[in-house]
Design an enzyme around this catalytic site. Sequence first.
Site, PDB file in Angstrom:
ATOM      1  N   ASN A  91       0.843  -1.198   0.000  1.00 48.06           N
ATOM      2  CA  ASN A  91       0.000   0.000   0.000  1.00 48.06           C
ATOM      3  C   ASN A  91       0.877   1.247   0.000  1.00 48.06           C
ATOM      4  O   ASN A  91       1.930   1.290   0.611  1.00 48.06           O
ATOM      5  CB  ASN A  91      -1.010  -0.007   1.148  1.00 48.06           C
ATOM      6  CG  ASN A  91      -0.390  -0.041   2.526  1.00 48.06           C
ATOM      7  OD1 ASN A  91       0.591  -0.722   2.770  1.00 48.06           O
ATOM      8  ND2 ASN A  91      -0.997   0.684   3.459  1.00 48.06           N
ATOM      9  N   GLU A  93       0.334   5.233   0.589  1.00 42.86           N
ATOM     10  CA  GLU A  93      -0.566   6.314   1.002  1.00 42.86           C
ATOM     11  C   GLU A  93      -0.086   7.654   0.458  1.00 42.86           C
ATOM     12  O   GLU A  93       1.042   7.790  -0.011  1.00 42.86           O
ATOM     13  CB  GLU A  93      -0.649   6.373   2.528  1.00 42.86           C
ATOM     14  CG  GLU A  93      -1.313   5.162   3.125  1.00 42.86           C
ATOM     15  CD  GLU A  93      -1.438   5.222   4.630  1.00 42.86           C
ATOM     16  OE1 GLU A  93      -2.120   4.345   5.170  1.00 42.86           O
ATOM     17  OE2 GLU A  93      -0.870   6.124   5.277  1.00 42.86           O
ATOM     18  N   CYS A 102      -4.052   0.649  -2.682  1.00 42.47           N
ATOM     19  CA  CYS A 102      -3.909  -0.555  -1.865  1.00 42.47           C
ATOM     20  C   CYS A 102      -2.864  -1.511  -2.452  1.00 42.47           C
ATOM     21  O   CYS A 102      -2.599  -1.499  -3.654  1.00 42.47           O
ATOM     22  CB  CYS A 102      -5.242  -1.283  -1.769  1.00 42.47           C
ATOM     23  SG  CYS A 102      -6.556  -0.314  -1.021  1.00 42.47           S
ATOM     24  N   GLU A 104      -2.995  -4.699  -3.003  1.00 47.99           N
ATOM     25  CA  GLU A 104      -3.497  -5.650  -3.996  1.00 47.99           C
ATOM     26  C   GLU A 104      -3.524  -5.035  -5.387  1.00 47.99           C
ATOM     27  O   GLU A 104      -3.137  -5.655  -6.371  1.00 47.99           O
ATOM     28  CB  GLU A 104      -4.911  -6.117  -3.611  1.00 47.99           C
ATOM     29  CG  GLU A 104      -4.985  -6.834  -2.277  1.00 47.99           C
ATOM     30  CD  GLU A 104      -5.253  -5.917  -1.090  1.00 47.99           C
ATOM     31  OE1 GLU A 104      -5.811  -6.409  -0.093  1.00 47.99           O
ATOM     32  OE2 GLU A 104      -4.896  -4.713  -1.140  1.00 47.99           O
ATOM     33  N   CYS A 143     -10.220  -4.720   0.717  1.00 49.82           N
ATOM     34  CA  CYS A 143     -11.320  -3.761   0.691  1.00 49.82           C
ATOM     35  C   CYS A 143     -12.209  -4.040  -0.527  1.00 49.82           C
ATOM     36  O   CYS A 143     -11.870  -4.854  -1.387  1.00 49.82           O
ATOM     37  CB  CYS A 143     -10.769  -2.329   0.650  1.00 49.82           C
ATOM     38  SG  CYS A 143     -10.056  -1.864  -0.947  1.00 49.82           S
TER      39      CYS A 143
END
Length: 191
Positions: A91, A93, A102, A104, A143
Amino acid sequence: MENYYWFDIFSLQMFGNQTKPIINLKIKRLMKIELSIEYQIFESDQELEEDLQELLKASKEAVKLSYAPYSKFHVGAALLMSNREIVKGSNQENASFPAGICAERVALSAASSFYPNEKIMAVAISYHNSTDDSSTENILSPCGICRQSLLEATQRQQAHIKVILSNPQGKIIYLKNADDLLPLAFSSDHF
């Protein structure tokens, strides 16, 4: 013939000597549908096949590549490709929160760029929460956006993607198909 229930909703206002319906509703009778998914819980990675053990190890290495100065929630993902290569993602940010991405989806994007003709065989996801040591028993799940992205990858390659979800203590949830993460998914069929 389909069963419908009709309801008339009346205005409280009188029109002359009568109350007239303002809205007629046609409501279809509801059907109950149950969904279920099959998954396995493992107490350690030793219960996984050897290639999936390596994949989980790679996802834990990817956690260390995470940039999460705001949430302190570090996530790593690793994809096992059909050519046996492993693609990592973490991830990333950003102070402008919608600009973050994210782990993934970082891994999925890298795999699509570096190995466009290879299928994704499996994904492993690991995490470390720097702010809460009590959460280490929780097993991380993707998510909604990442679930949708994994589902789209399975549809695009027309093959299942195995999923390994883990916690820092080593407990694992194993699913045979990423589609199971999002049973009522949105798809291009809706366009």
